[in-house]
Design a protein around this motif. Structure first.
Motif, short mmCIF file in Angstrom:
data_model
loop_
_atom_site.label_atom_id
_atom_site.label_comp_id
_atom_site.label_asym_id
_atom_site.label_seq_id
_atom_site.Cartn_x
_atom_site.Cartn_y
_atom_site.Cartn_z
N ALA A 296 0.83 -1.20 0.00
CA ALA A 296 0.00 0.00 0.00
C ALA A 296 0.87 1.25 0.00
CB ALA A 296 -0.93 0.00 1.22
N GLY A 297 1.93 1.24 0.80
CA GLY A 297 2.84 2.37 0.82
C GLY A 297 3.54 2.56 -0.52
N PHE A 298 3.93 1.46 -1.14
CA PHE A 298 4.61 1.54 -2.43
C PHE A 298 3.69 2.10 -3.51
CE2 PHE A 298 5.83 -0.52 -6.48
CZ PHE A 298 7.12 0.00 -6.60
N ILE A 299 2.44 1.59 -3.52
CA ILE A 299 1.46 2.11 -4.49
C ILE A 299 1.16 3.58 -4.22
CG2 ILE A 299 -0.93 1.90 -5.28
CD1 ILE A 299 -0.69 -1.12 -4.72
N GLY A 300 1.07 3.95 -2.92
CA GLY A 300 0.84 5.34 -2.57
C GLY A 300 1.94 6.24 -3.07
N GLU A 301 3.18 5.78 -2.98
CA GLU A 301 4.31 6.56 -3.47
C GLU A 301 4.20 6.76 -4.99
OE1 GLU A 301 6.92 8.04 -2.16
OE2 GLU A 301 6.58 7.51 -0.06
N MET A 302 3.81 5.72 -5.71
CA MET A 302 3.67 5.82 -7.16
C MET A 302 2.55 6.78 -7.52
SD MET A 302 4.20 1.86 -8.35
CE MET A 302 4.04 2.31 -10.07
N MET A 303 1.44 6.73 -6.78
CA MET A 303 0.31 7.63 -7.05
C MET A 303 0.69 9.07 -6.75
SD MET A 303 -2.85 5.37 -5.55
CE MET A 303 -4.06 6.64 -5.92
N THR A 304 1.47 9.28 -5.70
CA THR A 304 1.90 10.63 -5.36
C THR A 304 2.75 11.23 -6.47
OG1 THR A 304 1.88 10.13 -2.99
CG2 THR A 304 3.21 11.99 -3.69
N GLN A 305 3.57 10.39 -7.09
CA GLN A 305 4.46 10.89 -8.13
C GLN A 305 3.74 11.17 -9.43
OE1 GLN A 305 7.63 11.66 -7.56
NE2 GLN A 305 7.35 11.02 -5.43
N THR A 306 2.62 10.50 -9.67
CA THR A 306 1.95 10.61 -10.97
C THR A 306 0.61 11.31 -10.91
OG1 THR A 306 0.92 8.43 -10.68
CG2 THR A 306 3.08 8.50 -11.78
N SER A 307 0.12 11.65 -9.70
CA SER A 307 -1.23 12.21 -9.59
C SER A 307 -1.29 13.62 -10.14
CB SER A 307 -1.67 12.22 -8.12
OG SER A 307 -0.88 13.10 -7.37
N THR A 308 -2.44 13.98 -10.70
CA THR A 308 -2.74 15.35 -11.13
C THR A 308 -4.02 15.78 -10.46
OG1 THR A 308 -3.94 14.52 -13.05
CG2 THR A 308 -1.61 15.07 -13.36
N LYS A 309 -4.06 17.03 -10.01
CA LYS A 309 -5.24 17.52 -9.29
C LYS A 309 -6.27 18.04 -10.28
CE LYS A 309 -2.55 18.98 -5.27
NZ LYS A 309 -2.12 20.12 -4.43
N LYS A 310 -7.53 17.80 -9.96
CA LYS A 310 -8.61 18.36 -10.76
C LYS A 310 -9.82 18.58 -9.86
CE LYS A 310 -10.97 15.66 -13.50
NZ LYS A 310 -12.29 15.49 -12.91
N SER A 311 -10.59 19.61 -10.18
CA SER A 311 -11.79 19.90 -9.41
C SER A 311 -12.90 18.98 -9.88
CB SER A 311 -12.20 21.37 -9.61
OG SER A 311 -11.17 22.22 -9.14
N ASP A 312 -13.74 18.54 -8.96
CA ASP A 312 -14.83 17.66 -9.31
C ASP A 312 -16.17 18.37 -9.18
OD1 ASP A 312 -14.88 17.90 -6.60
OD2 ASP A 312 -15.06 15.76 -6.16
N TYR A 313 -16.16 19.70 -9.31
CA TYR A 313 -17.39 20.46 -9.27
C TYR A 313 -17.47 21.36 -10.50
CZ TYR A 313 -13.96 23.35 -6.79
OH TYR A 313 -12.82 24.02 -6.41
N LEU A 314 -18.68 21.65 -10.92
CA LEU A 314 -18.90 22.39 -12.16
C LEU A 314 -19.50 23.76 -11.87
CD1 LEU A 314 -20.45 19.54 -14.32
CD2 LEU A 314 -18.08 20.32 -14.31
N VAL A 315 -18.95 24.76 -12.52
CA VAL A 315 -19.47 26.13 -12.42
C VAL A 315 -20.43 26.34 -13.59
CG1 VAL A 315 -18.87 28.56 -12.58
CG2 VAL A 315 -17.41 27.00 -11.29
N SER A 316 -21.63 26.79 -13.29
CA SER A 316 -22.60 27.00 -14.35
C SER A 316 -22.64 28.44 -14.85
CB SER A 316 -24.00 26.60 -13.87
OG SER A 316 -24.40 27.37 -12.74
N HIS A 317 -22.32 29.41 -13.95
CA HIS A 317 -22.34 30.81 -14.36
C HIS A 317 -21.27 31.60 -13.64
CE1 HIS A 317 -26.50 29.40 -15.11
NE2 HIS A 317 -26.49 30.28 -16.11
N LYS A 318 -20.79 32.67 -14.29
CA LYS A 318 -19.88 33.63 -13.67
C LYS A 318 -20.33 35.04 -14.01
CE LYS A 318 -15.51 31.03 -13.46
NZ LYS A 318 -14.07 31.05 -13.85
N ILE A 319 -20.06 35.96 -13.08
CA ILE A 319 -20.35 37.36 -13.32
C ILE A 319 -19.09 38.16 -12.98
CG2 ILE A 319 -21.68 39.38 -12.60
CD1 ILE A 319 -23.99 37.54 -11.93
N GLY A 320 -18.64 38.99 -13.92
CA GLY A 320 -17.52 39.86 -13.67
C GLY A 320 -16.18 39.20 -13.62
N LEU A 321 -16.10 37.92 -14.03
CA LEU A 321 -14.85 37.17 -14.01
C LEU A 321 -14.61 36.56 -15.39
CD1 LEU A 321 -15.52 35.37 -10.64
CD2 LEU A 321 -13.72 37.06 -10.98
#
Length: 323
Positions: A296-321
């Motif tokens: 588990a530690g070894f797999i965690g190390e591999m995931m840490t090295q290859t992971s990319t962050k992404k948001s899992d929520y969607l914005v439907s509207h913006k004002i002034g941005l």
């Protein structure tokens, strides 16, 4: 122009249509009295009332008002996180939309960041206008949070906080971690964390959106962030240590049980059957668990090295941005 802003006020909200016009007027009045260059970012966390319509109307009347709307409710942490990503001020103030946080506190919080050199200043609602079923669990929760984090704050969950811009750009607020932003900031090396007694007011409109279950989730989140802050970049240190310990204990016990049987046979003593002893099976379990933890530690190390962050929520509207 955005780089010249003194303050960004980030306001996460859910179904607060009654309070928004009064809150915007109050914030603007304080800002203009002090001569601040500012913006107000309303983050609509999937409201089902007229909150977004009200934000749109306020933005039409004032160039300082900006808005972001989620397509559904994702929680306060998601709202704050996207507010931080879009904030342009040198100092970022967060406050709740229910009028229980006073915008009159903004100048004092701003001074503690810009003049006193704090990275983060958290409000302390020393006198609260909340029911006892909310205040007593909150005191206990804050006591435990202080012990776990080592940060001496009386009120971790106060929505009224001030941040140096570098702080909010360096952290990601996810899950339900909005309660532990000081902990997240400390983990990024921002250790000058202060506190300010702030005015707390009774709710004027509507009802609270939080129940007692938030304290249960809060403790689970505290355990999670304590673990993540220590082992996020080095999971092998945690899993590998326990895995190695378990493996060696199991191996030693296994050899001891087998060695004892060999000794008994050589000495002509009644030899106990190895597989009939519960200790032997416990030793095998320890060996297996040790191997699994190490992997588990070894797999965690591999995931840490290859992971990319992404948001899992969607914005439907913006004002002034920017889109």
């Amino acid at each position: 122009m955005t780089d010249s802003l003194d303050i960004s006020v980030v306001v996460p909200l859910l179904n607060e249509e009654e309070s928004l016009p009064e809150l915007q007027d109050w914030i603007s009045r304080v800002m203009e009295e002090k001569g601040f260059q500012y913006e107000i970012l309303f983050i609509d966390d999937g409201s089902t009332d007229r909150s977004w319509e009200i934000i749109s109307q306020l933005a039409e009347k004032s160039p300082h008002v900006k808005g972001i709307r989620f397509n559904r409710n994702y929680g306060k942490s998601a709202a704050l996180n996207i507010g931080f990503k879009n904030a342009s001020g040198q100092v970022v103030i967060t406050m709740d939309a229910d009028l229980q946080d006073s915008p009159d506190e903004i100048p004092g919080l701003y001074d503690q960041i810009t003049k006193d050199g704090f990275d983060l200043v958290s409000g302390w609602k020393k006198k609260r206008y909340d029911p006892i079923m909310k205040t007593i669990p909150s005191k206990f929760f804050n006591f435990v949070a202080r012990k776990f984090s080592g940060i001496k704050l009386h009120d971790f969950n106060c929505g009224l906080k001030a941040y140096k811009r570098d702080v909010i750009k360096a952290i990601d607020v996810y899950g339900e971690m909005h309660r532990y932003i000081p902990f997240l900031a400390k983990g990024q090396g921002f250790v000058k964390i202060g506190e300010r007694v702030v005015q707390h007011q009774a709710r004027k409109y509507g009802e609270t959106k939080f129940g007692l279950e938030r304290f249960i989730f809060g403790f689970l989140d505290l355990l999670s962030i304590s673990f993540v802050s220590k082992f996020k970049k080095r999971p092998m240190h945690f899993f590998g240590s326990f895995g190695t310990l378990s493996f060696f204990i199991g191996t030693i016990i296994t050899f001891w049980v087998i060695g004892r049987k060999i000794y008994e046979i050589q000495m002509g003593l009644p030899a106990r059957d190895v597989v009939a002893q519960p200790l032997f099976f416990l030793a095998l379990v320890a060996v297996i668990i040790g191997v699994q933890l190490f992997l588990a530690g070894f797999i965690g190390e591999m995931m840490t090295q290859t992971s990319t962050k992404k948001s899992d929520y969607l914005v439907s509207h913006k004002i002034g941005l920017s889109k």
